[in-house]
Design a protein around this motif. Structure first.
Motif, mmCIF file in Angstrom:
data_model
loop_
_atom_site.group_PDB
_atom_site.id
_atom_site.type_symbol
_atom_site.label_atom_id
_atom_site.label_comp_id
_atom_site.label_asym_id
_atom_site.label_seq_id
_atom_site.Cartn_x
_atom_site.Cartn_y
_atom_site.Cartn_z
ATOM 1 N N ALA A 71 -8.517 4.483 -4.768
ATOM 2 C CA ALA A 71 -9.509 3.423 -4.557
ATOM 3 C C ALA A 71 -8.821 2.150 -4.060
ATOM 4 O O ALA A 71 -9.347 1.456 -3.180
ATOM 5 C CB ALA A 71 -10.283 3.150 -5.839
ATOM 6 N N ALA A 72 -7.648 1.840 -4.610
ATOM 7 C CA ALA A 72 -6.908 0.660 -4.152
ATOM 8 C C ALA A 72 -6.490 0.818 -2.693
ATOM 9 O O ALA A 72 -6.605 -0.123 -1.894
ATOM 10 C CB ALA A 72 -5.686 0.425 -5.048
ATOM 11 N N ALA A 76 -7.903 -1.421 0.477
ATOM 12 C CA ALA A 76 -6.998 -2.112 1.403
ATOM 13 C C ALA A 76 -7.239 -1.666 2.839
ATOM 14 O O ALA A 76 -7.295 -2.490 3.750
ATOM 15 C CB ALA A 76 -5.545 -1.854 0.999
ATOM 16 N N MET A 77 -7.414 -0.374 3.024
ATOM 17 C CA MET A 77 -7.594 0.153 4.373
ATOM 18 C C MET A 77 -8.927 -0.283 4.980
ATOM 19 O O MET A 77 -9.003 -0.614 6.162
ATOM 20 C CB MET A 77 -7.512 1.675 4.352
ATOM 21 C CG MET A 77 -7.511 2.318 5.701
ATOM 22 S SD MET A 77 -7.192 4.076 5.527
ATOM 23 C CE MET A 77 -6.885 4.509 7.218
ATOM 24 N N LEU A 78 -9.971 -0.287 4.171
ATOM 25 C CA LEU A 78 -11.310 -0.626 4.657
ATOM 26 C C LEU A 78 -11.640 -2.110 4.516
ATOM 27 O O LEU A 78 -12.727 -2.542 4.888
ATOM 28 C CB LEU A 78 -12.351 0.214 3.910
ATOM 29 C CG LEU A 78 -12.191 1.729 4.050
ATOM 30 C CD1 LEU A 78 -13.146 2.447 3.122
ATOM 31 C CD2 LEU A 78 -12.370 2.164 5.490
ATOM 32 N N GLU A 79 -10.682 -2.860 3.942
ATOM 33 C CA GLU A 79 -10.836 -4.297 3.726
ATOM 34 C C GLU A 79 -12.082 -4.629 2.917
ATOM 35 O O GLU A 79 -12.886 -5.490 3.288
ATOM 36 C CB GLU A 79 -10.821 -5.046 5.071
ATOM 37 C CG GLU A 79 -9.515 -4.879 5.819
ATOM 38 C CD GLU A 79 -9.470 -5.607 7.147
ATOM 39 O OE1 GLU A 79 -10.526 -6.024 7.663
ATOM 40 O OE2 GLU A 79 -8.357 -5.751 7.667
ATOM 41 N N ILE A 80 -12.218 -3.918 1.792
ATOM 42 C CA ILE A 80 -13.302 -4.183 0.842
ATOM 43 C C ILE A 80 -12.697 -4.269 -0.554
ATOM 44 O O ILE A 80 -11.632 -3.692 -0.805
ATOM 45 C CB ILE A 80 -14.416 -3.111 0.888
ATOM 46 C CG1 ILE A 80 -13.865 -1.706 0.578
ATOM 47 C CG2 ILE A 80 -15.132 -3.115 2.234
ATOM 48 C CD1 ILE A 80 -14.924 -0.611 0.531
ATOM 49 N N VAL A 85 -15.402 0.114 -3.819
ATOM 50 C CA VAL A 85 -15.069 1.379 -3.160
ATOM 51 C C VAL A 85 -15.857 2.520 -3.798
ATOM 52 O O VAL A 85 -15.892 2.665 -5.012
ATOM 53 C CB VAL A 85 -13.546 1.652 -3.260
ATOM 54 C CG1 VAL A 85 -13.203 3.042 -2.775
ATOM 55 C CG2 VAL A 85 -12.767 0.603 -2.482
ATOM 56 N N ARG A 86 -16.498 3.324 -2.957
ATOM 57 C CA ARG A 86 -17.245 4.509 -3.415
ATOM 58 C C ARG A 86 -16.381 5.749 -3.217
ATOM 59 O O ARG A 86 -15.377 5.716 -2.492
ATOM 60 C CB ARG A 86 -18.537 4.651 -2.614
ATOM 61 C CG ARG A 86 -19.460 3.448 -2.695
ATOM 62 C CD ARG A 86 -20.618 3.641 -1.756
ATOM 63 N NE ARG A 86 -20.136 4.357 -0.571
ATOM 64 C CZ ARG A 86 -20.568 4.170 0.653
ATOM 65 N NH1 ARG A 86 -21.504 3.314 0.888
ATOM 66 N NH2 ARG A 86 -20.075 4.846 1.673
ATOM 67 N N LEU A 87 -16.780 6.850 -3.823
ATOM 68 C CA LEU A 87 -16.038 8.112 -3.672
ATOM 69 C C LEU A 87 -15.957 8.535 -2.209
ATOM 70 O O LEU A 87 -14.925 9.037 -1.757
ATOM 71 C CB LEU A 87 -16.651 9.211 -4.519
ATOM 72 C CG LEU A 87 -16.458 9.071 -6.028
ATOM 73 C CD1 LEU A 87 -17.144 10.207 -6.767
ATOM 74 C CD2 LEU A 87 -14.978 9.012 -6.403
ATOM 75 N N ASP A 88 -17.026 8.321 -1.447
ATOM 76 C CA ASP A 88 -17.002 8.643 -0.013
ATOM 77 C C ASP A 88 -15.934 7.831 0.718
ATOM 78 O O ASP A 88 -15.280 8.340 1.631
ATOM 79 C CB ASP A 88 -18.357 8.374 0.636
ATOM 80 C CG ASP A 88 -19.418 9.390 0.253
ATOM 81 O OD1 ASP A 88 -19.063 10.425 -0.338
ATOM 82 O OD2 ASP A 88 -20.602 9.139 0.550
ATOM 83 N N VAL A 91 -12.555 9.459 -0.026
ATOM 84 C CA VAL A 91 -12.363 10.675 0.773
ATOM 85 C C VAL A 91 -12.042 10.309 2.224
ATOM 86 O O VAL A 91 -11.094 10.850 2.812
ATOM 87 C CB VAL A 91 -13.612 11.583 0.688
ATOM 88 C CG1 VAL A 91 -13.533 12.728 1.688
ATOM 89 C CG2 VAL A 91 -13.776 12.124 -0.728
ATOM 90 N N ASP A 92 -12.810 9.394 2.801
ATOM 91 C CA ASP A 92 -12.576 8.996 4.192
ATOM 92 C C ASP A 92 -11.200 8.360 4.383
ATOM 93 O O ASP A 92 -10.462 8.712 5.308
ATOM 94 C CB ASP A 92 -13.652 8.010 4.661
ATOM 95 C CG ASP A 92 -15.017 8.653 4.819
ATOM 96 O OD1 ASP A 92 -15.108 9.902 4.835
ATOM 97 O OD2 ASP A 92 -16.007 7.901 4.919
ATOM 98 N N ALA A 93 -10.850 7.427 3.510
ATOM 99 C CA ALA A 93 -9.572 6.724 3.654
ATOM 100 C C ALA A 93 -8.386 7.661 3.429
ATOM 101 O O ALA A 93 -7.420 7.630 4.195
ATOM 102 C CB ALA A 93 -9.509 5.535 2.694
#
Length: 159
Positions: A71-72, A76-80, A85-88, A91-93
């Motif tokens: 989740a961390a 960081a990757m999605l800048e949120i 952060v959701r489970l989806d 999985v995506d990151a």
């Protein structure tokens, strides 16, 4: 960062360099200079992301971590914020991180080789890769979370 296993076409130093580049470019930070305590790598991991590579070399590149660490990384990757952060998102990151890492590993392998789509498993599970052995393993982390990266090579008779 430390390797327990180091053999084959990918060295722990090369894998460490890939991780440093990916963490810096996509997660906005660098991995820890030293691995976390050994106990951090023995607890059961509940996120496992893997990418198969086939061609002149056959095997898998695998990332294991706890869901909080994933989740961390996703935050960081999605800048949120990590709390959003959701489970989806995890999985995506994790899938995208493994695409990037496996693509860099592929560049070190005998060619031609192709990279498959990533698979991400959430929850404590016994994920196995029959006929594969660790060619390289790197204990690293993101923030305070342990991350274990492995390059698994398929035994020659099974190719």
């Amino acid at each position: 960062m430390r390797s327990e296993v180091d053999g084959g076409p990918v060295s722990s130093e090369a894998l460490q360099g890939i991780v440093w580049q990916v963490w810096t470019a996509y997660l906005g930070g660098s991995p820890p200079a030293e691995p976390l305590p050994v106990a951090a790598y023995v607890e059961p991991f509940d996120v496992i992301a893997g990418v198969a590579i086939a061609g002149a070399w056959h095997g898998h590149v695998v990332l294991r971590c706890r869901v909080d660490g994933a989740a961390a990384m996703a935050g960081a990757m999605l800048e949120i914020p990590t709390g959003s952060v959701r489970l989806d998102d995890i999985v995506d990151a994790c899938g995208e991180l493994m695409n990037i890492i496996a693509g860099n590993v592929k560049s070190l392998l005998p060619q031609p080789s192709i990279v498959a789509l990533p698979q991400v498993v959430l929850g404590e599970a016994d994920v196995v890769w029959p006929g594969s052995a660790a060619a390289c393993e790197l204990r690293t982390g993101f923030d305070e979370w342990a991350v274990l990266l492995s390059v698994l090579e398929l035994e020659r008779g099974l190719r």
